[in-house]
Scaffold this motif. Structure first.
Motif, PDB file in Angstrom:
ATOM      1  N   VAL A  61       0.840  -1.193   0.000  1.00  0.00           N
ATOM      2  CA  VAL A  61       0.000   0.000   0.000  1.00  0.00           C
ATOM      3  C   VAL A  61       0.877   1.245   0.000  1.00  0.00           C
ATOM      4  CG1 VAL A  61      -1.796   1.255   1.281  1.00  0.00           C
ATOM      5  CG2 VAL A  61      -1.774  -1.260   1.281  1.00  0.00           C
ATOM      6  N   THR A  62       0.382   2.308  -0.629  1.00  0.00           N
ATOM      7  CA  THR A  62       1.032   3.607  -0.520  1.00  0.00           C
ATOM      8  C   THR A  62       0.007   4.693  -0.229  1.00  0.00           C
ATOM      9  OG1 THR A  62       2.685   5.070  -1.521  1.00  0.00           O
ATOM     10  CG2 THR A  62       0.922   4.285  -2.965  1.00  0.00           C
ATOM     11  N   GLY A  63       0.508   5.807   0.297  1.00  0.00           N
ATOM     12  CA  GLY A  63      -0.318   6.964   0.647  1.00  0.00           C
ATOM     13  C   GLY A  63       0.584   8.004   1.279  1.00  0.00           C
ATOM     14  N   TYR A  64       0.173   8.543   2.439  1.00  0.00           N
ATOM     15  CA  TYR A  64       1.090   9.422   3.157  1.00  0.00           C
ATOM     16  C   TYR A  64       0.934   9.254   4.663  1.00  0.00           C
ATOM     17  CZ  TYR A  64      -2.740  12.932   3.543  1.00  0.00           C
ATOM     18  OH  TYR A  64      -3.930  13.585   3.792  1.00  0.00           O
ATOM     19  N   THR A  65       2.039   9.510   5.379  1.00  0.00           N
ATOM     20  CA  THR A  65       2.128   9.304   6.809  1.00  0.00           C
ATOM     21  C   THR A  65       1.610  10.524   7.570  1.00  0.00           C
ATOM     22  OG1 THR A  65       4.336  10.276   6.969  1.00  0.00           O
ATOM     23  CG2 THR A  65       4.212   7.910   6.437  1.00  0.00           C
ATOM     24  N   PHE A  66       1.621  10.421   8.893  1.00  0.00           N
ATOM     25  CA  PHE A  66       1.249  11.562   9.723  1.00  0.00           C
ATOM     26  C   PHE A  66       2.244  12.712   9.551  1.00  0.00           C
ATOM     27  CE2 PHE A  66      -1.002   8.159  12.058  1.00  0.00           C
ATOM     28  CZ  PHE A  66      -2.266   8.706  12.052  1.00  0.00           C
ATOM     29  N   GLY A  67       3.453  12.403   9.154  1.00  0.00           N
ATOM     30  CA  GLY A  67       4.437  13.436   8.859  1.00  0.00           C
ATOM     31  C   GLY A  67       4.343  13.957   7.436  1.00  0.00           C
ATOM     32  N   VAL A  68       3.308  13.512   6.701  1.00  0.00           N
ATOM     33  CA  VAL A  68       3.050  13.874   5.303  1.00  0.00           C
ATOM     34  C   VAL A  68       4.250  13.505   4.423  1.00  0.00           C
ATOM     35  CG1 VAL A  68       1.992  15.567   3.762  1.00  0.00           C
ATOM     36  CG2 VAL A  68       1.700  15.807   6.218  1.00  0.00           C
ATOM     37  N   HIS A  69       4.635  12.241   4.536  1.00  0.00           N
ATOM     38  CA  HIS A  69       5.627  11.640   3.660  1.00  0.00           C
ATOM     39  C   HIS A  69       4.994  10.426   2.984  1.00  0.00           C
ATOM     40  CE1 HIS A  69       9.722  13.172   5.445  1.00  0.00           C
ATOM     41  NE2 HIS A  69       8.905  14.153   5.120  1.00  0.00           N
ATOM     42  N   ALA A  70       5.340  10.216   1.721  1.00  0.00           N
ATOM     43  CA  ALA A  70       4.916   8.999   1.043  1.00  0.00           C
ATOM     44  C   ALA A  70       5.480   7.781   1.770  1.00  0.00           C
ATOM     45  CB  ALA A  70       5.386   9.009  -0.406  1.00  0.00           C
ATOM     46  N   TYR A  71       4.753   6.686   1.719  1.00  0.00           N
ATOM     47  CA  TYR A  71       5.204   5.464   2.390  1.00  0.00           C
ATOM     48  C   TYR A  71       4.856   4.249   1.544  1.00  0.00           C
ATOM     49  CZ  TYR A  71       0.326   4.479   3.629  1.00  0.00           C
ATOM     50  OH  TYR A  71      -1.026   4.210   3.562  1.00  0.00           O
ATOM     51  N   VAL A  72       5.486   3.135   1.876  1.00  0.00           N
ATOM     52  CA  VAL A  72       5.049   1.831   1.406  1.00  0.00           C
ATOM     53  C   VAL A  72       4.766   0.985   2.633  1.00  0.00           C
ATOM     54  CG1 VAL A  72       7.428   0.941   1.157  1.00  0.00           C
ATOM     55  CG2 VAL A  72       5.530  -0.173  -0.051  1.00  0.00           C
ATOM     56  N   TYR A  73       3.591   0.372   2.633  1.00  0.00           N
ATOM     57  CA  TYR A  73       3.185  -0.531   3.705  1.00  0.00           C
ATOM     58  C   TYR A  73       3.271  -1.947   3.157  1.00  0.00           C
ATOM     59  CZ  TYR A  73      -0.003  -2.952   6.954  1.00  0.00           C
ATOM     60  OH  TYR A  73      -0.572  -3.829   7.837  1.00  0.00           O
ATOM     61  N   SER A  74       4.076  -2.782   3.811  1.00  0.00           N
ATOM     62  CA  SER A  74       4.290  -4.141   3.325  1.00  0.00           C
ATOM     63  C   SER A  74       4.558  -5.064   4.503  1.00  0.00           C
ATOM     64  CB  SER A  74       5.477  -4.170   2.360  1.00  0.00           C
ATOM     65  OG  SER A  74       5.683  -5.452   1.814  1.00  0.00           O
ATOM     66  N   SER A  75       3.849  -6.185   4.542  1.00  0.00           N
ATOM     67  CA  SER A  75       4.034  -7.194   5.605  1.00  0.00           C
ATOM     68  C   SER A  75       3.920  -6.587   6.992  1.00  0.00           C
ATOM     69  CB  SER A  75       5.383  -7.892   5.440  1.00  0.00           C
ATOM     70  OG  SER A  75       5.485  -8.511   4.176  1.00  0.00           O
ATOM     71  N   GLY A  76       2.978  -5.661   7.145  1.00  0.00           N
ATOM     72  CA  GLY A  76       2.705  -5.084   8.455  1.00  0.00           C
ATOM     73  C   GLY A  76       3.583  -3.927   8.861  1.00  0.00           C
ATOM     74  N   ALA A  77       4.542  -3.549   8.004  1.00  0.00           N
ATOM     75  CA  ALA A  77       5.453  -2.453   8.339  1.00  0.00           C
ATOM     76  C   ALA A  77       5.255  -1.273   7.401  1.00  0.00           C
ATOM     77  CB  ALA A  77       6.898  -2.927   8.264  1.00  0.00           C
ATOM     78  N   THR A  78       5.305  -0.053   7.953  1.00  0.00           N
ATOM     79  CA  THR A  78       5.177   1.180   7.184  1.00  0.00           C
ATOM     80  C   THR A  78       6.548   1.828   7.042  1.00  0.00           C
ATOM     81  OG1 THR A  78       2.940   1.514   8.059  1.00  0.00           O
ATOM     82  CG2 THR A  78       4.017   3.411   7.049  1.00  0.00           C
ATOM     83  N   THR A  79       7.016   1.975   5.802  1.00  0.00           N
ATOM     84  CA  THR A  79       8.331   2.548   5.530  1.00  0.00           C
ATOM     85  C   THR A  79       8.189   3.916   4.891  1.00  0.00           C
ATOM     86  OG1 THR A  79       9.284   0.349   5.195  1.00  0.00           O
ATOM     87  CG2 THR A  79      10.521   2.222   4.325  1.00  0.00           C
ATOM     88  N   ASP A  80       8.768   4.920   5.521  1.00  0.00           N
ATOM     89  CA  ASP A  80       8.761   6.304   5.028  1.00  0.00           C
ATOM     90  C   ASP A  80       9.686   6.393   3.815  1.00  0.00           C
ATOM     91  OD1 ASP A  80       9.288   9.091   4.673  1.00  0.00           O
ATOM     92  OD2 ASP A  80       8.898   9.476   6.788  1.00  0.00           O
ATOM     93  N   LEU A  81       9.183   6.955   2.700  1.00  0.00           N
ATOM     94  CA  LEU A  81       9.976   7.060   1.481  1.00  0.00           C
ATOM     95  C   LEU A  81      10.724   8.380   1.359  1.00  0.00           C
ATOM     96  CD1 LEU A  81       7.539   5.532  -1.153  1.00  0.00           C
ATOM     97  CD2 LEU A  81       9.106   4.377   0.419  1.00  0.00           C
ATOM     98  N   GLY A  82      10.529   9.290   2.300  1.00  0.00           N
ATOM     99  CA  GLY A  82      11.204  10.570   2.240  1.00  0.00           C
ATOM    100  C   GLY A  82      10.580  11.503   1.218  1.00  0.00           C
ATOM    101  N   THR A  83      11.365  12.477   0.745  1.00  0.00           N
ATOM    102  CA  THR A  83      10.891  13.478  -0.203  1.00  0.00           C
ATOM    103  C   THR A  83      11.991  13.766  -1.229  1.00  0.00           C
ATOM    104  OG1 THR A  83      11.715  15.483   0.879  1.00  0.00           O
ATOM    105  CG2 THR A  83       9.646  14.565   1.724  1.00  0.00           C
ATOM    106  N   LEU A  84      11.685  14.660  -2.145  1.00  0.00           N
ATOM    107  CA  LEU A  84      12.668  15.139  -3.117  1.00  0.00           C
ATOM    108  C   LEU A  84      13.424  16.361  -2.588  1.00  0.00           C
ATOM    109  CD1 LEU A  84      10.588  14.844  -6.431  1.00  0.00           C
ATOM    110  CD2 LEU A  84      12.458  13.338  -5.676  1.00  0.00           C
TER     111      LEU A  84
END
Length: 296
Positions: free
Chosen positions: A194-217
């Motif tokens: 899954v992707t969307g954005y975190t509470f810190g308004v960063h894109a993320y990938v959610y996989s196998s129960g873990a949410t990974t922050d993708l950072g920004t440009l």
């Protein structure tokens, strides 16, 4: 539609004018919306031609999802003023109704290859929205995490993602669960990533129960809009200077999509990506300053 003479490193670019493309299927058909005869209407692009899908009796329609059969879903105004979810199939736009009555509002956001549709609807006058699953001719609420809920994407396993009561959710096997550290979920692939954005308004990938922050440009925020089965993610990101740009996240790296395309276009936001890596996005033609929809 006009084929660009420039050969793109992410594929040949097609300019889609004057429309906003919002979704793409596996054969490269595109859905979205644009102005036609003075009205904003949903469209489908297929085989080099753009088709106006019309409306449900009112003045406007917007398309947000398309499956591999070319069925398109979205929302359209009615002659009475309400907005209803629709599916366009076999040349006909059909009203999906609402979770309450005819005078309420609803929106369809996603359709899978089984023809199941996800979206959100009011249940009574003045009520908040509740996410729904439309299947077998019936619209059913899928509940919430408390308060309201909106569904934004769905995969072939009927997993649905969206936003509820200030929290991203994933509904799997009939159970809605919160995605930790995430505000909303905008896209889901066939592996349930899954992707969307975190509470810190960063894109993320959610996989196998873990949410990974993708950072920004380099800027303050980023938003993931879609994810394909390879785990590639597209969306929009703030930068340290200048306007926000579309990004492609692939192989663990977030890249400015503008570094991968001809500089004739400045790409601001990417809405969808299929498994062939085709991307639908919006930006401008830098030579004219005119808005452009793009198929990359």
């Amino acid at each position: 539609f006009e084929q660009s003479p420039a050969d793109r490193r992410v594929g040949a670019a097609i300019t889609i004018t004057p429309v906003t493309p919002t979704a793409i299927n596996e054969s490269g058909q595109v859905a979205g919306y644009g102005v036609c005869s003075g009205q904003t209407h949903a469209f489908r692009y297929s085989g080099g031609s753009l088709s106006d899908l019309g409306a449900l009796g009112g003045g406007y329609s917007y398309a947000f999802g398309i499956n591999d059969a070319g069925q398109v879903v979205g929302e359209s105004s009615l002659s009475g003023g309400a907005t209803h979810a629709f599916v366009h199939s076999g040349g006909v736009m059909s009203d999906l109704g609402t979770l309450g009555g005819a005078g309420l509002n609803s929106t369809a956001t996603a359709i899978n290859n089984a023809g199941q549709i996800a979206g959100y609807s009011q249940t009574s006058s003045g009520s908040p929205n509740f996410a729904f699953l439309y299947s077998g001719g019936s619209m059913t609420s899928i509940g919430s995490l408390g308060g309201y809920s909106n569904a934004y994407a769905m995969n072939e396993a009927s997993q649905i993602v969206g936003h509820s009561n200030g929290q991203a959710f994933i509904r799997s096997g009939g159970v809605m669960s919160a995605i930790q550290n995430a505000v909303t979920a905008n896209g889901i692939n066939e592996s349930g990533q899954v992707t969307g954005y975190t509470f810190g308004v960063h894109a993320y990938v959610y996989s196998s129960g873990a949410t990974t922050d993708l950072g920004t440009l380099g800027g303050a925020y980023s938003i993931g809009r879609d994810i394909n089965d390879l785990g590639q993610i597209v969306g929009i990101s703030d930068r340290s200077t200048g306007p926000a740009h579309a990004f492609l996240y692939s192989g663990g790296v977030m890249q400015d999509l503008n570094s991968l395309v001809d500089p004739q276009y400045e790409v601001y936001v990417a809405f969808g990506i299929n498994n062939a890596g085709q991307i639908v996005a919006s930006g401008i033609d830098t030579s004219t300053g005119q808005p452009q929809g793009l198929l990359l």
